[in-house]
Design an enzyme around this catalytic site. Structure first.
Site, PDB file in Angstrom:
ATOM      1  N   ASP A 156      -0.923 -12.440   1.951  1.00  0.00           N
ATOM      2  CA  ASP A 156      -1.543 -11.536   2.877  1.00  0.00           C
ATOM      3  C   ASP A 156      -1.749 -12.160   4.096  1.00  0.00           C
ATOM      4  O   ASP A 156      -2.946 -12.372   4.537  1.00  0.00           O
ATOM      5  CB  ASP A 156      -2.709 -10.933   2.303  1.00  0.00           C
ATOM      6  CG  ASP A 156      -3.476  -9.693   2.907  1.00  0.00           C
ATOM      7  OD1 ASP A 156      -2.918  -9.496   4.059  1.00  0.00           O
ATOM      8  OD2 ASP A 156      -4.206  -9.076   2.486  1.00  0.00           O
ATOM      9  N   HIS A 203       0.936  -1.193   0.206  1.00  0.00           N
ATOM     10  CA  HIS A 203       0.139  -0.013   0.005  1.00  0.00           C
ATOM     11  C   HIS A 203       0.856   1.268  -0.260  1.00  0.00           C
ATOM     12  O   HIS A 203       2.070   1.168   0.487  1.00  0.00           O
ATOM     13  CB  HIS A 203      -0.593   0.285   1.186  1.00  0.00           C
ATOM     14  CG  HIS A 203      -1.680  -0.896   1.435  1.00  0.00           C
ATOM     15  ND1 HIS A 203      -1.581  -2.117   2.311  1.00  0.00           N
ATOM     16  CD2 HIS A 203      -3.044  -1.087   1.130  1.00  0.00           C
ATOM     17  CE1 HIS A 203      -2.634  -2.861   2.537  1.00  0.00           C
ATOM     18  NE2 HIS A 203      -3.490  -2.361   1.541  1.00  0.00           N
ATOM     19  N   GLU A 227     -10.460  -6.918  -4.975  1.00  0.00           N
ATOM     20  CA  GLU A 227     -10.452  -7.814  -3.890  1.00  0.00           C
ATOM     21  C   GLU A 227     -11.658  -7.973  -2.968  1.00  0.00           C
ATOM     22  O   GLU A 227     -12.075  -7.098  -2.202  1.00  0.00           O
ATOM     23  CB  GLU A 227      -9.146  -7.482  -2.994  1.00  0.00           C
ATOM     24  CG  GLU A 227      -9.025  -8.886  -1.989  1.00  0.00           C
ATOM     25  CD  GLU A 227      -7.620  -8.215  -1.069  1.00  0.00           C
ATOM     26  OE1 GLU A 227      -6.680  -7.945  -1.717  1.00  0.00           O
ATOM     27  OE2 GLU A 227      -7.572  -8.356   0.106  1.00  0.00           O
ATOM     28  N   ASP A 260       2.118   2.058   3.502  1.00  0.00           N
ATOM     29  CA  ASP A 260       2.993   1.222   4.343  1.00  0.00           C
ATOM     30  C   ASP A 260       4.461   1.483   3.794  1.00  0.00           C
ATOM     31  O   ASP A 260       5.212   1.491   4.661  1.00  0.00           O
ATOM     32  CB  ASP A 260       2.918  -0.277   3.514  1.00  0.00           C
ATOM     33  CG  ASP A 260       1.488  -1.006   3.742  1.00  0.00           C
ATOM     34  OD1 ASP A 260       0.844  -0.505   4.387  1.00  0.00           O
ATOM     35  OD2 ASP A 260       1.378  -1.551   2.599  1.00  0.00           O
ATOM     36  N   ASP A 287      -5.134 -13.537  -2.610  1.00  0.00           N
ATOM     37  CA  ASP A 287      -4.121 -13.515  -1.413  1.00  0.00           C
ATOM     38  C   ASP A 287      -4.339 -14.757  -0.558  1.00  0.00           C
ATOM     39  O   ASP A 287      -5.323 -15.028  -0.158  1.00  0.00           O
ATOM     40  CB  ASP A 287      -4.844 -12.246  -0.760  1.00  0.00           C
ATOM     41  CG  ASP A 287      -4.317 -11.051  -1.113  1.00  0.00           C
ATOM     42  OD1 ASP A 287      -3.510 -10.965  -2.178  1.00  0.00           O
ATOM     43  OD2 ASP A 287      -4.734  -9.903  -0.411  1.00  0.00           O
ATOM     44  N   ASP A 324      -5.766 -13.626   9.190  1.00  0.00           N
ATOM     45  CA  ASP A 324      -4.854 -13.600   8.025  1.00  0.00           C
ATOM     46  C   ASP A 324      -3.473 -14.829   8.667  1.00  0.00           C
ATOM     47  O   ASP A 324      -2.419 -14.129   8.807  1.00  0.00           O
ATOM     48  CB  ASP A 324      -4.192 -12.197   8.222  1.00  0.00           C
ATOM     49  CG  ASP A 324      -5.260 -11.211   7.381  1.00  0.00           C
ATOM     50  OD1 ASP A 324      -5.748 -11.682   6.558  1.00  0.00           O
ATOM     51  OD2 ASP A 324      -5.077  -9.922   7.651  1.00  0.00           O
ATOM     52  N   GLU A 376      -9.177 -13.996  -1.825  1.00  0.00           N
ATOM     53  CA  GLU A 376      -8.435 -13.945  -0.376  1.00  0.00           C
ATOM     54  C   GLU A 376      -9.369 -14.798   0.144  1.00  0.00           C
ATOM     55  O   GLU A 376     -10.361 -14.917   0.535  1.00  0.00           O
ATOM     56  CB  GLU A 376      -8.403 -12.788   0.134  1.00  0.00           C
ATOM     57  CG  GLU A 376      -7.487 -13.079   1.660  1.00  0.00           C
ATOM     58  CD  GLU A 376      -7.180 -11.666   2.345  1.00  0.00           C
ATOM     59  OE1 GLU A 376      -6.787 -10.726   1.540  1.00  0.00           O
ATOM     60  OE2 GLU A 376      -7.352 -11.528   3.463  1.00  0.00           O
ATOM     61  N   ASP A 410     -10.966 -11.452  10.352  1.00  0.00           N
ATOM     62  CA  ASP A 410      -9.915 -11.708   9.417  1.00  0.00           C
ATOM     63  C   ASP A 410      -8.508 -11.909  10.258  1.00  0.00           C
ATOM     64  O   ASP A 410      -7.684 -10.956  10.261  1.00  0.00           O
ATOM     65  CB  ASP A 410      -9.791 -10.479   8.604  1.00  0.00           C
ATOM     66  CG  ASP A 410      -9.094 -10.750   6.951  1.00  0.00           C
ATOM     67  OD1 ASP A 410      -8.840 -11.760   6.634  1.00  0.00           O
ATOM     68  OD2 ASP A 410      -8.889  -9.718   6.257  1.00  0.00           O
ATOM     69  N   HIS A 468     -11.261 -14.053   3.338  1.00  0.00           N
ATOM     70  CA  HIS A 468     -12.424 -13.204   3.110  1.00  0.00           C
ATOM     71  C   HIS A 468     -13.484 -13.990   2.356  1.00  0.00           C
ATOM     72  O   HIS A 468     -14.680 -13.846   2.478  1.00  0.00           O
ATOM     73  CB  HIS A 468     -12.159 -12.190   1.688  1.00  0.00           C
ATOM     74  CG  HIS A 468     -10.912 -11.140   2.283  1.00  0.00           C
ATOM     75  ND1 HIS A 468     -10.661 -10.295   1.411  1.00  0.00           N
ATOM     76  CD2 HIS A 468     -10.438 -10.933   3.440  1.00  0.00           C
ATOM     77  CE1 HIS A 468      -9.590  -9.286   2.253  1.00  0.00           C
ATOM     78  NE2 HIS A 468      -9.559 -10.062   3.142  1.00  0.00           N
TER      79      HIS A 468
END
Ligand code: XLS
Ligand code: NI
Ligand code: NI
Length: 438
Positions: free
Chosen positions: A340, A102, A233, A105, A297, A310, A269, A308, A272
């Site tokens: 991700d 991003h 996404e 980031d 992802d 992750d 993802e 999430d 998700h």
């Protein structure tokens, strides 16, 4: 040689399945050829900047725990440049060909948009240099249009036209840098494009604004000469109660409704998909059926936690099913397998970052090999093909080609009197066959 952030760790090598070395690949052998293509090119692994460089292991109940020597907390450009070097050292030692970011980031927020852009330009130039030095490439870039308080009501779907303009300016800039860094694609994840209550929301107007925003992005992409695909996404909730891009089907409907389908693919993802009440494979198949399966992802959720989480994917059923769908759809072109994913709060040591990525990459490498073996064996695909054989000729073929009417169907049914030859769906047998390959 500049400062090393992972001094005790050298390049991760493939040592084979009997290796007990935690810092070696047991299954991911980048050069190994599967179905005529090297694993490296099948899997196209990417490391994310946000979790890997910026994640500190904090949660709602506790501070960050992670040892991250590049996090000085100063938030300066100088700091960001150090972090970029740490990122490239990590990705290089891991042997992943790609990374993703991003905008915010990689470079710190400024006090104004102009200052944020200036920060981004300074770090972008360093990323360009690091890419050239290492050969590591950008899988995709994206704009972080959800952290700053100005995006509390959404970005492209905010009730404020001023906020829409900030979001547009941020995507414009992120697109410019994605193009400058030869990114393979560009992602839109609608972080706060949704609502918390319909009492204050004009849903139709917000969706129209999102459509307009995407058209503006397409126009600017053309102007820039950026050739990579755009991806949406899907995610159903978190941070908002309902996100407009809730799942693959909702995204495809949105893209069709606003005349955008030719410009977009989907970035699917796992966590998700499961939050939306689907399996990852379902989402991949829905995207694939529309010719819109772009990238993934790679992560996983926890069945007992409803958000999430992750986590790194280490389940062979998951990765083999993913690779089966990817191989069946012709494989990645511009897309890839983007981790991700973040290490658990308790996995706070630097080397945990390596263990986690090695686990994910090895699990995907095995998933790829399992999927290729299932395809070579052919029993599962053969079963499906055979199950639909009544559509290959006679009345079935006539219906599929659009040449049959209700009257034709009625005539056919009357002639038969009843259907007496239905066959078993054989789910349990098929699951046992699948298990032969795990
Ligand atoms: C958050 C999303 C996000 C996107 C990039 O849940 O997964 O990380 O991948 O904005
Ligand atoms: Ni994601
Ligand atoms: Ni996510």
């Amino acid at each position: 040689m500049s400062k090393q952030f992972f001094p005790g760790i050298s390049s991760i090598e493939f040592e084979g399945r009997d290796s007990k070395n935690p810092l070696a690949f047991k299954h991911y052998n980048a050069d190994e050829v599967v179905e005529g293509k090297a694993m490296r090119d099948h899997l196209r692994f990417a490391v994310v900047y946000w979790h890997t460089m910026r994640g500190a292991g904090g949660d709602m109940f506790g501070w960050g725990t992670a040892e991250r020597p590049w996090q000085t907390g100063e938030g300066t450009v100088k700091d960001a440049i150090q972090r970029a070097r740490a990122m490239f050292e990590f990705v290089g030692k891991l042997g992943a060909p790609f990374y993703c970011w991003h905008d915010r980031d990689v470079a710190p927020h400024g006090k104004t948009l102009a200052e944020s852009n200036k920060n981004f330009d300074a770090v972008g130039a360093e990323l360009k240099k690091l890419q050239a030095d290492t050969g590591i490439r950008l899988l995709w870039g994206t704009a972080q249009n959800f952290v700053h308080p100005r995006y509390m009501h959404g970005a492209a779907t905010s009730c404020s036209a001023d906020v829409f303009c900030f979001a547009a300016a941020q995507v414009k800039k992120a697109l410019e840098w994605t193009h400058e860094l030869d990114g393979e694609g560009y992602v839109f994840w609608g972080g706060r494009e949704g609502y918390s209550t319909l009492l204050n929301t004009d849903l139709k107007r917000e969706m129209d604004h999102l459509g307009r925003f995407m058209h503006m992005a397409v126009d600017y992409k053309r102007k820039l000469g950026f050739k990579g695909p755009f991806y949406i996404e899907p995610k159903p909730k978190e941070p908002t109660k309902h996100q407009y891009d809730s799942d693959a089907a909702a995204c495809l409907n949105f893209l069709r409704e606003y005349g955008l389908l030719e410009h977009f693919k989907l970035n699917i993802e796992t966590n998700h998909a499961t939050l939306a009440g689907h399996t990852m494979q379902h989402e991949l198949e829905v995207a694939g059926a529309a010719g819109a399966l772009g990238s993934i992802d790679a992560n996983t959720g926890d069945l007992l936690l409803g958000w999430d989480t992750d986590q790194f994917p280490t389940d062979l059923y998951l990765t083999s099913q993913i690779m089966l769908s990817i191989l069946n759809s012709g494989g990645f072109t511009t897309g890839g397998t983007n981790f991700d994913a973040k290490v658990r709060r308790e996995s706070f040591k630097l080397e945990d970052l390596f263990h986690a990525h090695i686990a994910g990459m090895d699990t995907f490498a095995r998933g790829l090999k399992i999927a290729a073996a299932i395809r070579k064996d052919g029993r599962l695909a053969g079963f499906v093909k055979n199950r639909y054989r009544s559509w290959d000729s006679g009345i079935g073929a006539k219906i599929e080609s659009g040449k049959a009417s209700f009257s034709d169907c009625e005539k056919h049914a009357l002639k038969l009197g009843e259907v007496n030859d239905l066959e078993s769906g054989r789910q349990e047998l098929l699951e046992a066959i699948y298990n032969e390959f795990i």
